[in-house]
Structure formats: C-alpha cells, structure tokens
Scaffold this motif. Structure first.
Motif, short mmCIF file in Angstrom:
data_model
loop_
_atom_site.label_atom_id
_atom_site.label_comp_id
_atom_site.label_asym_id
_atom_site.label_seq_id
_atom_site.Cartn_x
_atom_site.Cartn_y
_atom_site.Cartn_z
N ARG A 219 0.84 -1.24 -0.14
CA ARG A 219 0.15 0.11 0.06
C ARG A 219 0.87 1.33 0.09
O ARG A 219 1.82 1.27 0.56
CB ARG A 219 -1.14 -0.08 1.05
N ALA B 212 0.37 5.10 1.12
CA ALA B 212 -0.47 5.81 2.07
C ALA B 212 -0.41 7.34 2.32
O ALA B 212 0.07 7.46 3.50
CB ALA B 212 -0.77 4.90 3.28
N SER C 122 -0.87 11.27 2.85
CA SER C 122 -1.94 12.18 3.49
C SER C 122 -2.11 13.57 2.72
O SER C 122 -1.10 14.24 2.30
CB SER C 122 -1.40 12.73 4.88
N GLU D 243 -4.97 8.85 3.88
CA GLU D 243 -4.76 9.21 5.37
C GLU D 243 -4.92 10.56 6.01
O GLU D 243 -4.37 11.64 5.87
CB GLU D 243 -3.11 8.61 6.12
N TYR E 239 -2.54 8.82 14.16
CA TYR E 239 -1.82 8.21 13.07
C TYR E 239 -1.40 6.47 13.38
O TYR E 239 -1.83 5.62 12.62
CB TYR E 239 -0.50 9.00 12.76
N VAL F 168 -3.04 3.51 11.51
CA VAL F 168 -2.27 3.05 10.09
C VAL F 168 -2.20 1.28 10.68
O VAL F 168 -2.37 0.57 9.90
CB VAL F 168 -0.82 3.57 10.26
N ARG G 260 7.92 2.38 3.01
CA ARG G 260 7.67 3.60 3.37
C ARG G 260 9.03 4.26 3.71
O ARG G 260 9.90 3.59 4.04
CB ARG G 260 6.60 3.82 4.50
N1 GLU Z 1 0.36 8.87 5.93
C1 GLU Z 1 1.98 8.81 6.16
C2 GLU Z 1 2.44 9.97 5.44
O1 GLU Z 1 2.39 10.51 4.42
C3 GLU Z 1 2.35 7.57 5.75
C4 GLU Z 1 1.97 6.46 6.70
C5 GLU Z 1 2.74 5.09 6.41
O2 GLU Z 1 3.26 4.61 5.15
O3 GLU Z 1 2.69 4.19 7.35
O4 GLU Z 1 3.41 10.26 5.94
#
Ligand code: GLU
Length: 298
Positions: A7, A9, A11, A43, A206, A210, A224
């Motif tokens: 995934r 993810a 924001s 997110e 968060y 998550v 990530r």
């Molecule tokens: N939403 C988070 C961000 O934009 C990433 C979260 C993740 O990959 O666990 O930094």
C-alpha cells in the motif's frame, strides 16, 4: 497462494514531492515483482489540515507517474468507527489512560524542566515524551479536570501495554534504519512514552489508524520512508495488543534537499505538479529518485 499486498498511504495535507514519488514507485515496482496487489490509502484523519484539492492532486500525480491501484480507495476519515472499536477494546483491557494536559502545558513543563537543568526525555523523532499528567500539572488541577473536563487525549499506558504484550517484539526489515539496521529488528516502543490514541479534536491517531488499516486490508508489505523506522516499534506493540499480524517492513532512503533536509510538503520546486508543469516526464522522475526505468514507455 495468497498474493502479497502493498500500500501507498499519503496524507492529503500538501502536494506530493519527489520523496513521495520514490515511495509510491517502490511500492508499485515491488508489488509488480512479487506478483502482488497495490492499494492506495488516503490518510485524512486530520480534518483541519487535509483538503480535497490536495487529494485530487494525489490522484493526478500518481496516475501521471503510471501507477495502477485497486479500487475502492480507503479513506481513513470514513472509518472512524473501526478505530473506535479498536480503541474500545484497549480501554476494556485497562491499557488506556485519559490525559488532561494540553500540548502547550506539556511543552511548557518540558521547557521549564530543561531550563532548570533537568533534561526531559525525547522520543526518537526528538519530540517531548509524555509519561503522565503528574509530571505536567499539580495534583489538585488534575483532580479538578478529572471531575469535570473531557480529557485532551486518550493515551496508551506504555507500562501496562508492554506487560500485556509479553515477549520482546521484533519486525523483519528488508530496507534499513537510520544506522543501517536491517534483518530482524528488536522493537523499543517504550522510547515513545504514552502515545496518543485519540485526541479531543481527532477521534483517532496516526499510529492507531495505520495499524488497524494495515490489519483490516491484509497488508503484507509496508514500504515507506526511513523517517517512520523508529515508529514501527509502536506499530508492532499495537499489532500485538490488537491481535493483528506483522507485515514485513521496508524503510527506504529519504530524498533530501541541497542542504540535506528531508523534503517537506511545501517544498515548491520538488513538488511533482511543479516538475510536471516544467516539462519533466515520469521517466525523468524515476531517474531523479534513483530508480531504474523498469517501466519505460508506460
Ligand atoms: N500517511 C503517512 C505519511 O504521509 C504515511 C504512513 C505510512 O506509510 O505508514 O507520511
């Protein structure tokens, strides 16, 4: 055989930049190489910072880069009930404590302690660690707020949580941490103190959302940025407490600016939209973030 699930993810609180491009493309490349699935998750729990125009730009930028993801896209803001259910389970087990001190009061208490030569603990991100209202507010004030006000935040009682988790927690790292850590990593969640699970103004956090989502969506591989390496310890603790399986983690290098700082969402000239407007191609973006052109021509 179950296919691996990856995934990306983001924001929607700013425009995607080259760092996001590296993350998104690595997820796509790894999913493709493993014959896996790629999910996109928005997110957007922070309703004050997230905006529809940033979300629309995320879709545009990712499509332009050549990414393909499964529908429907999960929006965290539409699933607060899932995070509440997980939180309620932790509350029932006595692992959650209400905290009444505001962010400002916590920051002021830490500053005052430091000015008096008493160092205040910091988490791996350098932020002030919270370990109880008692360190921040006079006992009478805590009692007064407990009797009346709604708590500022619900937090994970890290001592009770660690006792409930039992054994030492580990995760499998196929990327690397800031000091090159790789392989089987011992999680050190106590370094984060009593983390926030929900706030007065946002009914989740968060860390909680998550972990719940990675579990609900059957994510097997989390790819990530390295800035989230240390936080993985907290995620492993929550996974254990919530009975969720551990994905394999791959923390990748960060793209930095000329002064060596991590790119921020306001980093104008590294925003994908700006680069695209200047005539950059997706192949040039891949090259700029150090990825081979596996998908040239797409
Ligand atoms: N939403 C988070 C961000 O934009 C990433 C979260 C993740 O990959 O666990 O930094």
């Amino acid at each position: 055989m179950n296919r691996p699930v990856f995934r990306f993810a983001p924001s929607p609180n700013g425009r995607l930049h080259l760092g996001h491009a590296l993350s998104a493309l690595l997820n796509a490349d790894r999913a493709q190489a493993a014959g896996g699935r790629l999910l996109l998750r928005i997110e957007d729990i922070d309703r004050t910072r997230c905006r529809p125009e940033f979300e629309a730009a995320i879709f545009d930028d990712l499509r332009w880069l050549g990414l393909h993801w499964e529908e429907p896209v999960r929006h965290q803001s539409r699933h607060f009930a899932d995070y509440r259910a997980a939180l309620d389970g932790l509350v029932r087990r006595g692992l959650v404590i209400p905290s009444f001190a505001s962010r400002r009061e916590i920051a002021d208490a830490a500053a005052a302690a430091q000015a008096a030569g008493r160092p205040w603990p910091r988490d791996p991100d350098g932020a002030i660690v919270f370990a109880g209202d008692e360190a921040v507010l006079p006992a009478a004030e805590i009692a007064r707020r407990r009797a009346g006000d709604a708590p500022m935040a619900l937090r994970l009682d890290h001592e009770k949580a660690l006792a409930a988790a039992g054994d030492t927690l580990f995760w499998d790292e196929t990327g690397a941490g800031p000091c090159g850590q790789s392989g089987r990593i011992a999680a050190l969640p106590w370094r984060w103190g009593d983390i926030v699970l929900a706030r007065k103004e946002t009914p989740t956090s968060y860390h909680l959302s998550v972990v719940v989502d990675d579990g609900l969506q059957g994510i097997t591989h989390v790819v990530r940025g390295r800035d989230l390496f240390a936080a993985t310890a907290v995620h492993r603790l929550l996974q254990r407490l919530l009975g969720l399986p551990a994905p394999v983690y791959h923390h990748h290098r960060l793209i930095v600016d000329e002064s060596g700082r991590k790119l921020s969402k306001s980093a104008g000239d590294t925003a994908l939209g700006a680069l695209r407007a200047q005539g950059a191609t997706p192949a040039q973006i891949r090259a700029r973030v150090g990825l081979a052109n596996l998908t040239a021509g797409r």
